[in-house]
Design a protein around this motif. Structure first.
Motif, mmCIF file in Angstrom:
data_model
loop_
_atom_site.group_PDB
_atom_site.id
_atom_site.type_symbol
_atom_site.label_atom_id
_atom_site.label_comp_id
_atom_site.label_asym_id
_atom_site.label_seq_id
_atom_site.Cartn_x
_atom_site.Cartn_y
_atom_site.Cartn_z
ATOM 1 N N THR A 2 -8.573 -5.777 -15.054
ATOM 2 C CA THR A 2 -7.218 -5.263 -14.963
ATOM 3 C C THR A 2 -6.853 -5.046 -13.500
ATOM 4 O OG1 THR A 2 -7.450 -4.147 -17.088
ATOM 5 C CG2 THR A 2 -5.662 -3.414 -15.644
ATOM 6 N N ARG A 3 -5.695 -5.528 -13.103
ATOM 7 C CA ARG A 3 -5.284 -5.378 -11.715
ATOM 8 C C ARG A 3 -5.020 -3.918 -11.403
ATOM 9 N NH1 ARG A 3 -0.807 -4.747 -8.703
ATOM 10 N NH2 ARG A 3 0.799 -5.117 -10.265
ATOM 11 N N PRO A 4 -5.550 -3.420 -10.281
ATOM 12 C CA PRO A 4 -5.249 -2.045 -9.899
ATOM 13 C C PRO A 4 -3.795 -1.916 -9.462
ATOM 14 C CG PRO A 4 -6.450 -3.157 -8.153
ATOM 15 C CD PRO A 4 -6.439 -4.096 -9.329
ATOM 16 N N LEU A 5 -3.308 -0.690 -9.436
ATOM 17 C CA LEU A 5 -2.004 -0.434 -8.850
ATOM 18 C C LEU A 5 -2.024 -0.862 -7.384
ATOM 19 C CD1 LEU A 5 -1.466 3.199 -10.187
ATOM 20 C CD2 LEU A 5 -0.374 1.126 -11.074
ATOM 21 N N ILE A 6 -0.910 -1.425 -6.928
ATOM 22 C CA ILE A 6 -0.827 -1.862 -5.539
ATOM 23 C C ILE A 6 0.270 -1.080 -4.834
ATOM 24 C CG2 ILE A 6 -0.438 -3.790 -3.959
ATOM 25 C CD1 ILE A 6 -2.992 -4.004 -5.607
ATOM 26 N N LYS A 7 -0.127 -0.395 -3.771
ATOM 27 C CA LYS A 7 0.829 0.312 -2.918
ATOM 28 C C LYS A 7 0.880 -0.400 -1.575
ATOM 29 C CE LYS A 7 1.476 4.780 -0.612
ATOM 30 N NZ LYS A 7 0.772 4.580 0.683
ATOM 31 N N ILE A 8 2.058 -0.797 -1.164
ATOM 32 C CA ILE A 8 2.251 -1.360 0.166
ATOM 33 C C ILE A 8 2.874 -0.273 1.026
ATOM 34 C CG2 ILE A 8 3.274 -3.192 1.554
ATOM 35 C CD1 ILE A 8 1.239 -4.208 -0.488
ATOM 36 N N CYS A 9 2.143 0.151 2.036
ATOM 37 C CA CYS A 9 2.554 1.297 2.833
ATOM 38 C C CYS A 9 3.098 0.850 4.194
ATOM 39 C CB CYS A 9 1.368 2.242 3.021
ATOM 40 S SG CYS A 9 1.857 3.916 3.507
ATOM 41 N N GLY A 10 3.764 1.801 4.872
ATOM 42 C CA GLY A 10 4.315 1.520 6.198
ATOM 43 C C GLY A 10 5.576 0.692 6.164
ATOM 44 N N ILE A 11 6.357 0.805 5.089
ATOM 45 C CA ILE A 11 7.609 0.067 4.981
ATOM 46 C C ILE A 11 8.639 0.666 5.947
ATOM 47 C CG2 ILE A 11 9.536 -0.533 3.457
ATOM 48 C CD1 ILE A 11 7.040 -2.007 2.669
ATOM 49 N N THR A 12 9.243 -0.182 6.762
ATOM 50 C CA THR A 12 10.291 0.273 7.689
ATOM 51 C C THR A 12 11.570 -0.533 7.553
ATOM 52 O OG1 THR A 12 9.548 -1.201 9.483
ATOM 53 C CG2 THR A 12 8.564 1.016 9.391
ATOM 54 N N ARG A 13 11.523 -1.646 6.785
ATOM 55 C CA ARG A 13 12.690 -2.534 6.670
ATOM 56 C C ARG A 13 13.024 -2.774 5.208
ATOM 57 N NH1 ARG A 13 11.542 -7.886 10.043
ATOM 58 N NH2 ARG A 13 10.013 -8.135 8.359
ATOM 59 N N MET A 14 14.314 -2.832 4.923
ATOM 60 C CA MET A 14 14.745 -3.092 3.554
ATOM 61 C C MET A 14 14.238 -4.440 3.058
ATOM 62 S SD MET A 14 16.327 -2.085 0.857
ATOM 63 C CE MET A 14 17.428 -0.739 1.322
ATOM 64 N N ARG A 15 14.270 -5.458 3.909
ATOM 65 C CA ARG A 15 13.829 -6.795 3.473
ATOM 66 C C ARG A 15 12.376 -6.774 3.007
ATOM 67 N NH1 ARG A 15 13.630 -10.737 8.689
ATOM 68 N NH2 ARG A 15 12.544 -12.034 7.167
#
Length: 207
Positions: A2-15
């Motif tokens: 089962t795929r773990p939850l994925i958090k992408i951190c350090g977002i600074t841009r809407m795109r």
């Protein structure tokens, strides 16, 4: 697997926020710490649509009242406590809204690390185990060999230099989630589309 939850951190841009959402990110992390090169403009964090990936605020020096104010202002779902916040702060924010960071390498013994795991686990949604002894987003890879997942009897996430080169090995430890930041960037706070697509492709292939 089962795929773990994925958090992408350090977002600074809407795109970047929209790209991560389209690729299947479960959480987006927004850093509210002025010294960080990934410190986000609150207007951007607020503008990211709700109803998609959970929006996580990363806090270092703020206390509970300020954290709650920022969470409301920016329409955040969760608070990631990256400073010396105690159990009382977790309770003030609400256990279902807290990711509490611990640094396994900071402890001089497995027993002292496990004592903190037991102390904080009842008061947060996930524990987040990071590399090094403080801070985050520095690209230092966590030492997998020092982790014994069988001894972590709570929901936990893994961070520390994760990217396409090591995310499969990290997922093999069966964490509940993976927190990715510098490993999918072209520069601090600027996400790299090619690296992001490779990361999600690798994880899909492991399911």
């Amino acid at each position: 697997m089962t795929r773990p939850l994925i958090k992408i951190c350090g977002i600074t841009r809407m795109r970047d926020a929209l790209l991560c959402a389209s690729l299947g990110a479960d959480m987006l992390g927004f850093i509210f710490h002025e010294p960080s090169p990934r410190n986000v403009d609150p207007k951007i964090a607020r503008a990211v649509p709700v109803g998609g990936p959970l929006k996580v605020g990363v806090f270092v020096r703020q206390q509970a009242d300020e954290i709650l104010r920022i969470m409301e202002e920016c329409r955040l779902d969760l608070a990631q406590l990256h400073g010396g916040h105690d159990v009382d702060t977790c309770e003030a924010l609400g256990r279902d809204r807290v990711l509490k960071v611990l640094w396994p390498e900071r402890y001089d013994s497995a027993a002292s690390f496990e004592a903190d795991v037991e102390r904080f686990a009842p008061h947060c949604r996930h524990l987040l185990l990071d590399a090094g002894t403080s801070g985050g987003g520095h690209g230092t890879a966590i030492d997998f060999s020092g982790l014994d997942p069988e001894r972590i009897q709570s929901s936990w996430m893994l961070a520390g230099g994760l990217g396409p080169s090591n995310v499969v090995a990290a997922a093999a430890l069966h964490p509940d989630g993976l927190d990715v930041n510098s490993g999918v960037e072209s520069a601090p706070g600027i996400k790299d589309e090619t690296k992001l697509r490779e990361l999600f492709s690798l994880l899909r292939n492991e399911q």
